[in-house]
Enzyme design. Sequence first.
Site, mmCIF file in Angstrom:
data_model
loop_
_atom_site.group_PDB
_atom_site.id
_atom_site.type_symbol
_atom_site.label_atom_id
_atom_site.label_comp_id
_atom_site.label_asym_id
_atom_site.label_seq_id
_atom_site.Cartn_x
_atom_site.Cartn_y
_atom_site.Cartn_z
ATOM 1 N N ASP A 1 36.584 56.047 -61.311
ATOM 2 C CA ASP A 1 37.223 54.776 -60.964
ATOM 3 C C ASP A 1 36.989 54.567 -59.472
ATOM 4 O OD1 ASP A 1 38.943 52.481 -61.091
ATOM 5 O OD2 ASP A 1 40.598 53.682 -60.319
ATOM 6 N N SER A 2 37.334 53.376 -59.000
ATOM 7 C CA SER A 2 37.220 53.122 -57.566
ATOM 8 C C SER A 2 38.310 53.855 -56.780
ATOM 9 C CB SER A 2 37.333 51.617 -57.309
ATOM 10 O OG SER A 2 38.532 51.140 -57.885
ATOM 11 N N TYR B 1 36.828 47.686 -55.463
ATOM 12 C CA TYR B 1 35.595 47.144 -56.045
ATOM 13 C C TYR B 1 35.816 45.682 -56.484
ATOM 14 C CZ TYR B 1 33.456 51.838 -56.805
ATOM 15 O OH TYR B 1 32.889 53.085 -56.670
ATOM 16 N N GLY B 2 37.051 45.404 -56.860
ATOM 17 C CA GLY B 2 37.351 44.165 -57.574
ATOM 18 C C GLY B 2 37.211 42.879 -56.779
ATOM 19 N N CYS C 1 37.692 52.057 -65.117
ATOM 20 C CA CYS C 1 37.833 51.008 -64.116
ATOM 21 C C CYS C 1 37.524 49.677 -64.811
ATOM 22 C CB CYS C 1 36.843 51.271 -62.982
ATOM 23 S SG CYS C 1 36.792 49.957 -61.748
ATOM 24 N N THR D 1 37.086 46.817 -63.533
ATOM 25 C CA THR D 1 36.081 46.042 -62.794
ATOM 26 C C THR D 1 34.672 46.501 -63.158
ATOM 27 O OG1 THR D 1 37.687 45.881 -60.999
ATOM 28 C CG2 THR D 1 35.394 45.368 -60.462
ATOM 29 N N GLU E 1 47.582 51.662 -54.326
ATOM 30 C CA GLU E 1 46.924 52.699 -53.512
ATOM 31 C C GLU E 1 47.811 53.118 -52.332
ATOM 32 O OE1 GLU E 1 43.788 54.399 -53.686
ATOM 33 O OE2 GLU E 1 43.567 53.624 -55.712
ATOM 34 N N CYS F 1 43.196 46.293 -65.442
ATOM 35 C CA CYS F 1 42.767 47.126 -64.308
ATOM 36 C C CYS F 1 43.544 48.417 -64.447
ATOM 37 C CB CYS F 1 43.121 46.419 -63.001
ATOM 38 S SG CYS F 1 43.030 47.492 -61.555
ATOM 39 N N THR F 2 42.866 49.535 -64.273
ATOM 40 C CA THR F 2 43.525 50.814 -64.555
ATOM 41 C C THR F 2 44.585 51.190 -63.510
ATOM 42 O OG1 THR F 2 41.625 51.907 -63.545
ATOM 43 C CG2 THR F 2 41.669 51.790 -65.951
ATOM 44 N N HIS F 3 44.645 50.458 -62.426
ATOM 45 C CA HIS F 3 45.729 50.701 -61.469
ATOM 46 C C HIS F 3 47.069 50.122 -61.950
ATOM 47 C CE1 HIS F 3 42.567 51.690 -58.613
ATOM 48 N NE2 HIS F 3 43.477 52.030 -57.716
HETATM 49 N N1 DGL Z 1 40.970 50.547 -61.151
HETATM 50 C C1 DGL Z 1 40.087 49.472 -60.818
HETATM 51 C C2 DGL Z 1 40.009 48.504 -62.014
HETATM 52 O O1 DGL Z 1 40.372 48.935 -63.086
HETATM 53 C C3 DGL Z 1 40.483 48.957 -59.480
HETATM 54 C C4 DGL Z 1 39.676 47.851 -59.018
HETATM 55 C C5 DGL Z 1 39.308 47.795 -57.586
HETATM 56 O O2 DGL Z 1 38.755 48.742 -57.063
HETATM 57 O O3 DGL Z 1 39.501 46.716 -57.034
HETATM 58 O O4 DGL Z 1 39.571 47.395 -61.956
#
Ligand code: DGL
Length: 273
Positions: A10-11, A42-43, A73, A75, A151, A185-187
């Site tokens: 993931d990011s 990343y998003g 992730c 994204t 984060e 989004c996994t966050h």
């Molecule tokens: N966990 C990422 C997702 O599921 C985070 C995205 C990001 O880095 O902006 O999209």
Amino acid sequence: MNEQAIGIFDSGIGGLTCVREMNKLLPNENIVYFGDTARIPYGTRSRETIKLYAEQDIGFIRKHNVKMIIAACGTVSSTMGSCKDIDGIPFTGVVIPAVQAACAAARNGRIGVIGTPATIKSGAYGKAIRAIRQDTAVMGNACPMFVPMVENGLTDKDDIIVKTMVERYLKPIKKEKVDALILGCTHYPMLYDAIAEYMGEEVKLISAGAEAAKYALNVLTMKNMLNDSGEQGTNLFYSSDSIELFEENARSFMGEELNGQVRAVSTDELVKG
Ligand code: DGL
């Protein structure tokens, strides 16, 4: 029996929502996790950049001789599209698993999707939903502040900033009376309590990372690739930014002592491949 590890990336720490579920469902599996914390988010980046980062992340994960790769992730998954194998290695993103769960859960066919700006712009969840269930209405909204909040450990449902941001992003979706909401989004599952409280208990929340773990269980079972050694599997975490920060955030999310070693990987190494 197959003792090779499963690679998950993931990011940042969002993909740990998938690791946590994997640890529950597949306690014998060894996991190698990479969080690209130096390059998050990343998003908010372009499609080209997201694809490039994803290729580099996959390249790094493949150095660990993995038997399956999960892009935990939303994204990356929305940008890459499919669940096709990578050079014979089973691969999945989170879109298809989450969409399958949402289509099964949405009694009235009204599905909400929240994700990063890149995910929502891609329309990937909507397309995948309509491919499975044509009778659905899909409502999407981007929540660009959720990733930096998570984060930085800002997840408490009673925190005024959390409450305000949740209401701001989810109000248009709540108005549409959805019966399932994909946390695309996994966050976002780290904001689960705040989102659940705001949406109300009649709305089924679907965690994309957890659904990807269930999907992986099915894939590995069907391919007869499970690790049935009977021994407790291990987690090995890599972070491209501060190990201390990763440990701190990951621990608060995993809700226990971090069950694995954390190592550093430089972005130079990712780029060189
Ligand atoms: N966990 C990422 C997702 O599921 C985070 C995205 C990001 O880095 O902006 O999209």
